[in-house]
Enzyme design. Structure first.
Site, PDB file in Angstrom:
ATOM      1  N   GLU A 218      75.467   9.801 -42.231  1.00 30.24           N
ATOM      2  CA  GLU A 218      76.708  10.452 -41.815  1.00 30.24           C
ATOM      3  C   GLU A 218      76.935  11.781 -42.532  1.00 30.24           C
ATOM      4  O   GLU A 218      77.405  12.747 -41.941  1.00 30.24           O
ATOM      5  CB  GLU A 218      77.890   9.509 -42.062  1.00 30.24           C
ATOM      6  CG  GLU A 218      79.255  10.090 -41.706  1.00 30.24           C
ATOM      7  CD  GLU A 218      79.436  10.371 -40.220  1.00 30.24           C
ATOM      8  OE1 GLU A 218      80.382  11.107 -39.875  1.00 30.24           O
ATOM      9  OE2 GLU A 218      78.631   9.862 -39.411  1.00 30.24           O
ATOM     10  N   GLU A 370      44.460   7.268 -42.805  1.00 35.69           N
ATOM     11  CA  GLU A 370      45.845   7.339 -43.304  1.00 35.69           C
ATOM     12  C   GLU A 370      46.829   6.833 -42.252  1.00 35.69           C
ATOM     13  O   GLU A 370      46.833   7.301 -41.116  1.00 35.69           O
ATOM     14  CB  GLU A 370      46.207   8.777 -43.678  1.00 35.69           C
ATOM     15  CG  GLU A 370      45.526   9.295 -44.929  1.00 35.69           C
ATOM     16  CD  GLU A 370      46.010  10.686 -45.281  1.00 35.69           C
ATOM     17  OE1 GLU A 370      47.227  10.884 -45.393  1.00 35.69           O
ATOM     18  OE2 GLU A 370      45.160  11.584 -45.421  1.00 35.69           O
ATOM     19  N   ASP A 559      48.087   7.140 -36.407  1.00 32.61           N
ATOM     20  CA  ASP A 559      49.543   7.216 -36.571  1.00 32.61           C
ATOM     21  C   ASP A 559      50.079   8.573 -36.157  1.00 32.61           C
ATOM     22  O   ASP A 559      51.285   8.813 -36.214  1.00 32.61           O
ATOM     23  CB  ASP A 559      49.923   6.963 -38.033  1.00 32.61           C
ATOM     24  CG  ASP A 559      49.471   8.089 -38.944  1.00 32.61           C
ATOM     25  OD1 ASP A 559      48.297   8.516 -38.825  1.00 32.61           O
ATOM     26  OD2 ASP A 559      50.271   8.555 -39.769  1.00 32.61           O
TER      27      ASP A 559
END
Length: 606
Positions: A218, A370, A559
């Protein structure tokens, strides 16, 4: 500052204002207050806190930070309202007092202890009648004991316009850095420097990172230019023995990250700015809150502040909610060949995810390292620090010919970078010895995560030394070896494609805590086959794996979204690997997704 100072003085001089008006005025009260009103009485306190602000102001109204909201009243100027000063001299007196008040406030927060930290405020319009003037706190004074007579007044050339009345003072060591911000952020009117403990610890969450990233918090709304679900990227520069030596690094960071209103200094503190002192103060407080949040997320919950939450009710969902899967019974006495003894009938619904199964859909697997077989943190927290800490001693072991060869390869890496690349800007190689030049290039490229062949070659040789001595041990996820065993039994070849050199790959998989698994791997590929974000690299690899005519027979797991896009463009079957600590997805759902490599294991008869 006393609540009685300035009561009924400057406000009496304002046109049309008398002793009974509530029109905003000057001093702590920010308005004209009758002499008979004392803040120590109940009614006096009610009046004081009802209509009079506590901060010293040069204008009659407070500022808003955000823009563009339907609830914003006025914010074209961060410090708005009517000027409360009659002349430059009066304005200077107020600015000096305000800097003192801010320094005392920051001292009480723990941001300016031991004479550390400081504040700079710029006034004026850059015209002959209203020239720019910069007010700066002095160096070496206790921030909670400063007075207005201690503050310097400078012009935009850093020349002293009005020296402090207190003798024998020096300008803040931060002064060159104030001017870097004012030069490249023309709207900036205030720069704050703190030695906040939260800022220092935040720079150590990832000791070799050059940024700190936060999202879905926030208080991102309080730092300017960001909303709750934006990604805030704060640059981190390395500390230097003296403050003035930080100026060139700060300038590069300010230019590289135009959306961020702050720069962290590793093991030192924070520089933060705004288009008014109110905005700078608000943003500084918001940044500090975010730093504390990131620290506690990591230390108490093991969460990365850069990762988007995956279990919130806040979603952007199209269409009806997905149907719940019915529980299915299993017969452990049956003859099943599927993963964990579950046959085709039990995992039929899994096929809807379009995750390819081995060996049914493919007998050739290509894996990234990785974020796929190995945690990203292993490279950044173990391998990279090893290179940096052993670089100088390793170079001492090389012959002149070997040093010349290393330098030649690194020069080729540097030549391939754009002239504006931050690694090039950081590293001046003029009149440097071979060893010093190598060290500076390696550190610069590693700082900015450059993936280059010469650098990877040197790193690989150093890691070989570390593995040989036993100082380094390879890391893989717990599902990697079971995957290798499955693939070996099913006739599936497992291959590796990583930005790390082939030598470094073999060192990793040959020196695991669980033993050497190199015999279970078929082929290794690195950047000599091409950039991992370019489709032609995967075409080259497909040919090497005997699938030039049908690249879709290769399952590539990574990834990196950019790498998967390139692999898909070359015809490979691309699969996204989700692991703790991986970068958040920007295109969720675009690729088949797995959370463990064992999701790839299927049976012949599915």
């Amino acid at each position: 500052m006393s609540a009685y100072e300035g009561i009924g003085s400057t406000s009496q001089q304002m046109s049309g204002v008398n002793a009974t008006t509530t029109f905003p005025g000057n001093g702590w009260t920010n308005g004209a207050v009758p002499q008979s009103m004392f803040p120590t009485t109940r009614e006096g306190r009610v009046t004081l806190y009802s209509t009079h602000r506590r901060w010293i102001h040069s204008h009659s109204s407070w500022s808003r930070i955000g823009t563009g909201s339907e609830m914003d009243a006025k914010h074209s100027d961060s410090a708005s309202g009517i000027s409360l000063t009659q002349c430059l001299k009066e304005e200077g007196r107020i600015m000096r007092a305000l800097i003192v008040q801010l320094c005392e406030f920051f001292y009480k927060l723990g941001w300016a202890t031991g004479t550390g930290g400081g504040v700079s405020i710029r006034t004026g319009e850059g015209t002959p009648a209203r020239p720019f003037r910069v007010f700066v706190a002095p160096s070496g004074l206790q921030k909670e004991d400063m007075i207005g007579d201690d503050v310097f007044e400078l012009d935009m050339e850093r020349q002293i316009v009005n020296p402090p009345k207190t003798p024998n003072l020096r300008q803040s060591a931060c002064t060159p850095l104030w001017y870097v911000v004012y030069k490249h952020r023309p709207s900036a009117r205030c720069v704050i420097h703190t030695h906040s403990m939260n800022a220092v610890m935040a720079t150590l969450l990832k000791p070799h990172a050059d940024t700190l990233e936060l999202t879905h918090l926030e208080m991102l709304k309080g730092v300017g230019n960001h909303a709750y679900d934006d990604s805030l990227v704060i640059p981190i520069i390395d500390n230097r023995p003296t403050e003035d030596l930080l100026a060139s690094q700060l300038e590069k960071a300010v230019l590289k990250y135009p959306k961020c209103n702050a720069v962290l200094v590793r093991r030192h503190g924070l520089y933060c700015w705004g288009d008014s002192w109110e905005q700078a103060k608000t943003q500084c407080e918001s940044f500090d809150y975010l730093f504390e949040t990131a620290i506690k997320m990591k230390s108490l919950l093991g969460l990365d502040s850069a990762e988007k939450p995956t279990n919130e009710s806040y979603r952007v969902h199209v269409g009806p909610p997905p149907a719940k899967r019915a529980k299915k019974s299993t017969s452990f006495g049956s003859s099943n060949t599927g993963f964990n003894g579950v046959g085709a009938v039990d995992n039929a619904d899994d096929l809807l995810s379009k995750v390819p199964l081995l060996p049914r859909d493919s007998k050739t697997l290509l894996l990234d390292i990785e974020g796929c077989t190995t945690a990203i943190s292993f490279v950044h927290d173990k391998l990279f620090p090893y290179v940096l800490s052993h670089l100088e001693s390793y170079l001492e072991t090389l012959t002149l010919e070997e040093l010349a060869s290393v330098l030649q390869l690194l020069n080729a890496d540097f030549a391939a970078l754009q002239e504006t690349h931050p690694a090039k800007l950081e590293c001046s190689l003029q009149d440097q010895s071979t060893k010093i030049a190598i060290q500076r290039m390696v550190k610069a490229m590693m700082k900015f995560d450059v993936k280059a062949t010469g650098l990877k070659n040197l790193q690989g040789k150093m890691w070989k030394s570390g593995y040989a001595s036993g100082e380094l041990k390879g890391h893989v996820y717990s599902d990697f070896v079971p995957l290798l065993n499955w693939c070996e039994a099913q006739g599936v070849s497992v291959n590796i494609y990583s930005s790390g050199s082939i030598g470094a790959q073999k060192l990793l998989f040959g020196n695991l805590e669980s033993g050497d698994v190199l015999s279970k791997l078929s082929q290794h590929f690195d950047t000599t086959s091409g950039n991992k974000k370019e489709a032609r690299s995967y075409t080259t690899i497909a040919a090497a794996l005997q699938h030039a005519d049908d690249p879709s027979q290769i399952v590539f797991v990574s990834d990196s979204e950019d790498e998967l896009v390139a692999a898909r463009s070359a015809g490979l079957c691309a699969v996204m690997s989700i692991r703790p600590g991986n970068a958040p997805l920007t295109r969720p759902g675009e690729f088949p997704t797995i959370y463990t490599l064992m999701q790839l294991c299927g049976s012949h008869d599915l």
